[in-house]
Design a protein around this motif. Structure first.
Motif, PDB file in Angstrom:
ATOM      1  N   HIS A 139       0.669  -1.114  -0.019  1.00 30.92           N
ATOM      2  CA  HIS A 139       0.006  -0.108  -0.070  1.00 30.92           C
ATOM      3  C   HIS A 139       0.920   1.265  -0.194  1.00 30.92           C
ATOM      4  O   HIS A 139       2.256   1.202   0.025  1.00 30.92           O
ATOM      5  CB  HIS A 139      -0.990  -0.063   1.108  1.00 30.92           C
ATOM      6  CG  HIS A 139      -0.246  -0.033   2.466  1.00 30.92           C
ATOM      7  ND1 HIS A 139       0.265   1.077   3.241  1.00 30.92           N
ATOM      8  CD2 HIS A 139      -0.035  -1.144   3.204  1.00 30.92           C
ATOM      9  CE1 HIS A 139       0.947   0.726   4.296  1.00 30.92           C
ATOM     10  NE2 HIS A 139       0.792  -0.714   4.508  1.00 30.92           N
ATOM     11  N   PRO A 198       2.840   4.421   1.329  1.00 28.03           N
ATOM     12  CA  PRO A 198       3.667   4.909   2.512  1.00 28.03           C
ATOM     13  C   PRO A 198       2.763   5.285   3.541  1.00 28.03           C
ATOM     14  O   PRO A 198       1.962   6.154   3.265  1.00 28.03           O
ATOM     15  CB  PRO A 198       4.757   5.624   2.399  1.00 28.03           C
ATOM     16  CG  PRO A 198       5.132   5.319   0.850  1.00 28.03           C
ATOM     17  CD  PRO A 198       3.729   5.124   0.072  1.00 28.03           C
ATOM     18  N   PRO A 232       9.893   4.619   9.762  1.00 28.58           N
ATOM     19  CA  PRO A 232       8.806   4.561   8.968  1.00 28.58           C
ATOM     20  C   PRO A 232       8.229   3.164   8.861  1.00 28.58           C
ATOM     21  O   PRO A 232       8.915   2.254   8.980  1.00 28.58           O
ATOM     22  CB  PRO A 232       9.182   5.153   7.515  1.00 28.58           C
ATOM     23  CG  PRO A 232      10.712   5.037   7.577  1.00 28.58           C
ATOM     24  CD  PRO A 232      10.800   5.263   9.300  1.00 28.58           C
ATOM     25  N   HIS A 286       4.740  -2.760   2.570  1.00 29.07           N
ATOM     26  CA  HIS A 286       4.797  -3.629   1.497  1.00 29.07           C
ATOM     27  C   HIS A 286       4.819  -4.935   2.419  1.00 29.07           C
ATOM     28  O   HIS A 286       5.339  -5.162   3.507  1.00 29.07           O
ATOM     29  CB  HIS A 286       5.845  -3.514   0.507  1.00 29.07           C
ATOM     30  CG  HIS A 286       7.288  -3.283   0.998  1.00 29.07           C
ATOM     31  ND1 HIS A 286       7.857  -4.488   1.662  1.00 29.07           N
ATOM     32  CD2 HIS A 286       7.802  -2.307   1.079  1.00 29.07           C
ATOM     33  CE1 HIS A 286       9.020  -3.926   2.039  1.00 29.07           C
ATOM     34  NE2 HIS A 286       9.256  -2.609   1.721  1.00 29.07           N
ATOM     35  N   TYR A 313      11.187 -12.227   3.225  1.00 27.28           N
ATOM     36  CA  TYR A 313      12.215 -11.421   3.268  1.00 27.28           C
ATOM     37  C   TYR A 313      13.220 -11.763   4.302  1.00 27.28           C
ATOM     38  O   TYR A 313      13.022 -11.592   5.440  1.00 27.28           O
ATOM     39  CB  TYR A 313      11.825 -10.125   3.537  1.00 27.28           C
ATOM     40  CG  TYR A 313      11.182  -9.334   2.192  1.00 27.28           C
ATOM     41  CD1 TYR A 313      11.072 -10.355   0.965  1.00 27.28           C
ATOM     42  CD2 TYR A 313      10.867  -7.969   1.932  1.00 27.28           C
ATOM     43  CE1 TYR A 313      10.370  -9.798  -0.244  1.00 27.28           C
ATOM     44  CE2 TYR A 313      10.122  -7.517   0.966  1.00 27.28           C
ATOM     45  CZ  TYR A 313      10.081  -8.314  -0.128  1.00 27.28           C
ATOM     46  OH  TYR A 313       9.394  -7.760  -1.291  1.00 27.28           O
ATOM     47  N   CYS A 340      16.215  -7.112   2.669  1.00 24.18           N
ATOM     48  CA  CYS A 340      15.742  -5.544   2.672  1.00 24.18           C
ATOM     49  C   CYS A 340      16.934  -4.788   1.766  1.00 24.18           C
ATOM     50  O   CYS A 340      16.469  -3.759   1.077  1.00 24.18           O
ATOM     51  CB  CYS A 340      15.754  -5.040   4.098  1.00 24.18           C
ATOM     52  SG  CYS A 340      14.719  -5.907   5.071  1.00 24.18           S
ATOM     53  N   ALA A 349      12.642   2.154  -4.578  1.00 25.01           N
ATOM     54  CA  ALA A 349      12.642   2.179  -3.127  1.00 25.01           C
ATOM     55  C   ALA A 349      13.467   3.152  -2.359  1.00 25.01           C
ATOM     56  O   ALA A 349      14.540   3.669  -3.142  1.00 25.01           O
ATOM     57  CB  ALA A 349      12.999   0.694  -2.484  1.00 25.01           C
ATOM     58  N   PRO A 350      12.792   3.956  -1.521  1.00 29.47           N
ATOM     59  CA  PRO A 350      13.666   4.729  -0.896  1.00 29.47           C
ATOM     60  C   PRO A 350      14.965   4.329  -0.147  1.00 29.47           C
ATOM     61  O   PRO A 350      15.006   3.234   0.183  1.00 29.47           O
ATOM     62  CB  PRO A 350      12.758   5.095   0.535  1.00 29.47           C
ATOM     63  CG  PRO A 350      11.873   4.328   0.423  1.00 29.47           C
ATOM     64  CD  PRO A 350      11.708   3.595  -0.801  1.00 29.47           C
ATOM     65  N   ASN A 354      13.827  -5.013  10.994  1.00 30.34           N
ATOM     66  CA  ASN A 354      12.519  -5.422  11.775  1.00 30.34           C
ATOM     67  C   ASN A 354      12.655  -5.059  13.045  1.00 30.34           C
ATOM     68  O   ASN A 354      11.578  -5.058  13.856  1.00 30.34           O
ATOM     69  CB  ASN A 354      12.153  -6.893  11.281  1.00 30.34           C
ATOM     70  CG  ASN A 354      12.068  -7.094  10.031  1.00 30.34           C
ATOM     71  OD1 ASN A 354      12.762  -7.911   9.456  1.00 30.34           O
ATOM     72  ND2 ASN A 354      11.216  -6.373   9.373  1.00 30.34           N
ATOM     73  N   HIS A 368      11.664  -1.052  11.977  1.00 27.86           N
ATOM     74  CA  HIS A 368      10.596  -1.132  10.959  1.00 27.86           C
ATOM     75  C   HIS A 368       9.540  -2.208  10.965  1.00 27.86           C
ATOM     76  O   HIS A 368      10.250  -3.433  10.833  1.00 27.86           O
ATOM     77  CB  HIS A 368      11.329  -0.916   9.398  1.00 27.86           C
ATOM     78  CG  HIS A 368      12.085   0.194   9.526  1.00 27.86           C
ATOM     79  ND1 HIS A 368      11.550   1.398   9.193  1.00 27.86           N
ATOM     80  CD2 HIS A 368      13.421   0.207   9.609  1.00 27.86           C
ATOM     81  CE1 HIS A 368      12.736   2.418   9.210  1.00 27.86           C
ATOM     82  NE2 HIS A 368      13.689   1.532   9.417  1.00 27.86           N
TER      83      HIS A 368
HETATM   84  C1  HEC Z   1      11.462  -5.908  -3.662  1.00 33.54           C
HETATM   85  C2  HEC Z   1      12.211  -4.609  -3.115  1.00 33.54           C
HETATM   86  C3  HEC Z   1      12.116  -4.467  -1.590  1.00 33.54           C
HETATM   87  C4  HEC Z   1      12.490  -5.265  -0.680  1.00 33.54           C
HETATM   88  C5  HEC Z   1      13.050  -6.483  -0.711  1.00 33.54           C
HETATM   89  C6  HEC Z   1      12.072  -4.327   0.660  1.00 33.54           C
HETATM   90  N1  HEC Z   1      11.414  -3.304   0.120  1.00 33.54           N
HETATM   91 FE1  HEC Z   1      10.877  -1.806   1.396  1.00 33.54          FE
HETATM   92  N2  HEC Z   1      10.137  -0.694  -0.109  1.00 33.54           N
HETATM   93  C7  HEC Z   1      10.408  -1.062  -1.537  1.00 33.54           C
HETATM   94  C8  HEC Z   1       9.780  -0.060  -2.305  1.00 33.54           C
HETATM   95  C9  HEC Z   1       9.364  -0.157  -3.913  1.00 33.54           C
HETATM   96  C10 HEC Z   1       9.147   0.817  -1.252  1.00 33.54           C
HETATM   97  C11 HEC Z   1       8.436   2.377  -1.668  1.00 33.54           C
HETATM   98  C12 HEC Z   1       6.947   2.080  -1.845  1.00 33.54           C
HETATM   99  C13 HEC Z   1       6.015   3.315  -1.961  1.00 33.54           C
HETATM  100  O1  HEC Z   1       6.668   4.285  -1.922  1.00 33.54           O
HETATM  101  O2  HEC Z   1       4.913   3.010  -2.309  1.00 33.54           O
HETATM  102  C14 HEC Z   1       9.634   0.493   0.194  1.00 33.54           C
HETATM  103  C15 HEC Z   1       9.415   1.233   1.064  1.00 33.54           C
HETATM  104  C16 HEC Z   1       9.783   0.664   2.498  1.00 33.54           C
HETATM  105  C17 HEC Z   1       9.687   1.801   3.473  1.00 33.54           C
HETATM  106  C18 HEC Z   1       9.070   3.007   3.549  1.00 33.54           C
HETATM  107  C19 HEC Z   1       9.835   4.226   3.744  1.00 33.54           C
HETATM  108  C20 HEC Z   1       8.762   5.418   4.066  1.00 33.54           C
HETATM  109  O3  HEC Z   1       9.557   6.519   3.982  1.00 33.54           O
HETATM  110  O4  HEC Z   1       7.747   5.258   4.249  1.00 33.54           O
HETATM  111  C21 HEC Z   1      10.283   0.916   4.496  1.00 33.54           C
HETATM  112  C22 HEC Z   1      10.397   1.459   5.963  1.00 33.54           C
HETATM  113  C23 HEC Z   1      10.678  -0.206   4.116  1.00 33.54           C
HETATM  114  N3  HEC Z   1      10.435  -0.373   2.605  1.00 33.54           N
HETATM  115  C24 HEC Z   1      11.308  -1.118   5.028  1.00 33.54           C
HETATM  116  C25 HEC Z   1      11.787  -2.397   4.337  1.00 33.54           C
HETATM  117  C26 HEC Z   1      12.362  -3.580   5.025  1.00 33.54           C
HETATM  118  C27 HEC Z   1      12.457  -3.503   6.699  1.00 33.54           C
HETATM  119  C28 HEC Z   1      12.407  -4.479   4.196  1.00 33.54           C
HETATM  120  C29 HEC Z   1      13.038  -5.832   4.664  1.00 33.54           C
HETATM  121  C30 HEC Z   1      12.224  -6.572   5.421  1.00 33.54           C
HETATM  122  C31 HEC Z   1      12.163  -4.035   2.937  1.00 33.54           C
HETATM  123  N4  HEC Z   1      11.868  -2.754   2.930  1.00 33.54           N
HETATM  124  C32 HEC Z   1      12.284  -4.872   1.755  1.00 33.54           C
HETATM  125  C33 HEC Z   1      11.002  -2.204  -1.877  1.00 33.54           C
HETATM  126  C34 HEC Z   1      11.519  -3.075  -1.209  1.00 33.54           C
END
Ligand code: HEC
Ligand code: HEC
Length: 157
Positions: A62, A64, A74, A78, A83, A92, A106-107, A133, A136
């Motif tokens: 969904h 952020p 944050p 997702h 993971y 991550c 991704a950020p 984790n 987050h």
């Molecule tokens: C396959 C790629 C991918 C992986 C693997 C991934 N992320 Fe993400 N993540 C994203 C993307 C793309 C966004 C942005 C989503 C958006 O803006 O709609 C995001 C957004 C986020 C945010 C939000 C940041 C904000 O400013 O709101 C966080 C926190 C985050 N991820 C943490 C994690 C963590 C912790 C893991 C591992 C458990 C992880 N992500 C694994 C792709 C990934």
């Protein structure tokens, strides 16, 4: 307060209370009877055994979420199903590292995540930020376990 943060705090509090109670009990117990049996979050699983993780309510991807206070880690917007973060591999960082963030859309991890607790700046994620984790968490639409009057910080309303 977001339900998950609340749940986490509640668990921490419960753990703290349980530890306190256990210590108090052990003191009296050692004087009288044998060891005290108590329920823990691990159930009866011995410490050297791994508990299978469950994701009873994996959320869907969904937009952020808004933060409730500026220093808040944050919330993860997702799914994190599958993971893994192990000593050799951090899923991550496949998307959130500086190298991969652009391609993944991704950020980037925050620059604060490269600083050790002694204040040294590293060129890779600091060990104290490795287990993402810890801070987050995904969000789940669960009813708060305890009612509360938490409100979003005034500057963010
Ligand atoms: C396959 C790629 C991918 C992986 C693997 C991934 N992320 Fe993400 N993540 C994203 C993307 C793309 C966004 C942005 C989503 C958006 O803006 O709609 C995001 C957004 C986020 C945010 C939000 C940041 C904000 O400013 O709101 C966080 C926190 C985050 N991820 C943490 C994690 C963590 C912790 C893991 C591992 C458990 C992880 N992500 C694994 C792709 C990934
Ligand atoms: C000890 C707590 C903690 C750990 C562990 C942690 N973070 Fe964070 N993270 C934060 C906090 C607090 C913020 C917001 C303040 C900041 O930028 O430092 C943040 C911010 C972020 C952001 C948003 C950056 C931005 O520009 O808005 C992303 C993405 C992120 N973290 C990803 C990760 C990933 C991926 C990991 C694991 C490799 C991780 N974090 C580990 C606490 C943590």
């Amino acid at each position: 307060m977001k339900p998950l943060t609340l749940l986490f705090k509640t668990l921490l509090l419960a753990a703290a209370l349980a530890t306190g109670a256990a210590q108090a009990q052990t003191q009296t117990a050692s004087a009288s009877t044998g060891p005290v049996k108590m329920d823990s979050l691990r159930g009866g699983v011995p410490i050297q055994d791994e508990i299978p993780t469950t994701h009873p309510r994996q959320e869907r991807d969904h937009a952020p979420s808004d933060r409730d206070f500026v220093q808040q880690p944050p919330l993860i917007p997702h799914t994190t199903s599958g993971y893994q973060i192990t000593s050799n591999f951090n899923k991550c960082m496949d998307c959130h590292s500086f190298q991969h963030s652009k391609a993944a859309g991704a950020p980037k991890v925050s620059v604060t995540h490269f600083r050790t607790r002694e204040g040294q700046e590293l060129d890779n994620i600091s060990p104290r930020r490795y287990f993402c984790n810890q801070c987050h968490v995904p969000q789940t639409d669960a009813k708060p376990l305890v009612s509360n009057t938490f409100e979003r910080a005034r500057g963010l309303r």
